[in-house]
Design a protein around this motif. Structure first.
Motif, PDB file in Angstrom:
ATOM      1  N   PRO A  15      28.443  37.630  44.400  1.00 32.69           N
ATOM      2  CA  PRO A  15      27.508  38.740  44.550  1.00 32.69           C
ATOM      3  C   PRO A  15      28.143  39.849  45.391  1.00 32.69           C
ATOM      4  N   ASP A  16      27.697  41.073  45.197  1.00 36.74           N
ATOM      5  CA  ASP A  16      28.251  42.209  45.929  1.00 36.74           C
ATOM      6  C   ASP A  16      27.860  42.181  47.404  1.00 36.74           C
ATOM      7  N   LEU A  18      25.931  39.626  50.418  1.00 34.47           N
ATOM      8  CA  LEU A  18      25.419  38.308  50.780  1.00 34.47           C
ATOM      9  C   LEU A  18      24.970  38.372  52.230  1.00 34.47           C
ATOM     10  N   MET A  29      21.118  37.225  48.130  1.00 39.46           N
ATOM     11  CA  MET A  29      22.262  37.624  47.323  1.00 39.46           C
ATOM     12  C   MET A  29      21.869  38.861  46.528  1.00 39.46           C
ATOM     13  N   GLU A  31      23.331  41.741  43.743  1.00 44.40           N
ATOM     14  CA  GLU A  31      24.377  42.142  42.815  1.00 44.40           C
ATOM     15  C   GLU A  31      24.067  43.551  42.329  1.00 44.40           C
ATOM     16  N   SER A  33      24.229  46.612  39.841  1.00 45.28           N
ATOM     17  CA  SER A  33      24.341  46.681  38.384  1.00 45.28           C
ATOM     18  C   SER A  33      23.890  48.042  37.891  1.00 45.28           C
ATOM     19  N   LYS A  47      20.668  38.427  35.218  1.00 45.34           N
ATOM     20  CA  LYS A  47      20.915  38.279  36.654  1.00 45.34           C
ATOM     21  C   LYS A  47      20.139  37.099  37.220  1.00 45.34           C
ATOM     22  N   TYR A  51      22.133  33.290  38.683  1.00 41.98           N
ATOM     23  CA  TYR A  51      22.063  32.701  40.020  1.00 41.98           C
ATOM     24  C   TYR A  51      21.026  31.583  40.131  1.00 41.98           C
ATOM     25  N   VAL A  67      17.424  36.415  45.159  1.00 43.93           N
ATOM     26  CA  VAL A  67      18.426  37.144  44.394  1.00 43.93           C
ATOM     27  C   VAL A  67      17.836  38.497  44.025  1.00 43.93           C
ATOM     28  N   ALA A  69      18.891  42.488  42.202  1.00 43.59           N
ATOM     29  CA  ALA A  69      19.840  43.348  41.505  1.00 43.59           C
ATOM     30  C   ALA A  69      19.456  44.780  41.836  1.00 43.59           C
TER      31      ALA A  69
END
Length: 77
Positions: A15-16, A18, A29, A31, A33, A47, A51, A67, A69
């Protein structure tokens, strides 16, 4: 300082962002996008499913895992 859960170190997912709190046992986490506007739902599902296993493992180990995005919607212009 607390020790990170092993799933963080062992996973091949990257992930980008954390964010980990050992004191509250919470892990976030994120990410980044950029899905196209006509693929928003597919990107969200991808996504979430990507995860799913690590999130379950973390929750089984006593962590609260989230999680997310984040990003901008691509334009079809």
């Amino acid at each position: 300082m607390g020790q990170s859960p092993s799933i963080i170190i062992e996973t091949r997912l990257r992930p980008d962002i954390l964010i980990h709190s050992a004191s509250t046992q919470k892990l976030i986490m994120v990410e980044l996008s950029v899905p196209f506007e006509n693929r928003m739902e597919e990107a969200h599902i991808y996504k979430r499913e990507k995860y799913l296993n690590p999130t379950k493992e973390l929750e089984d180990a006593g962590y609260k895992a989230e999680v997310g995005a984040r990003g901008f919607v691509g334009s079809s212009d």
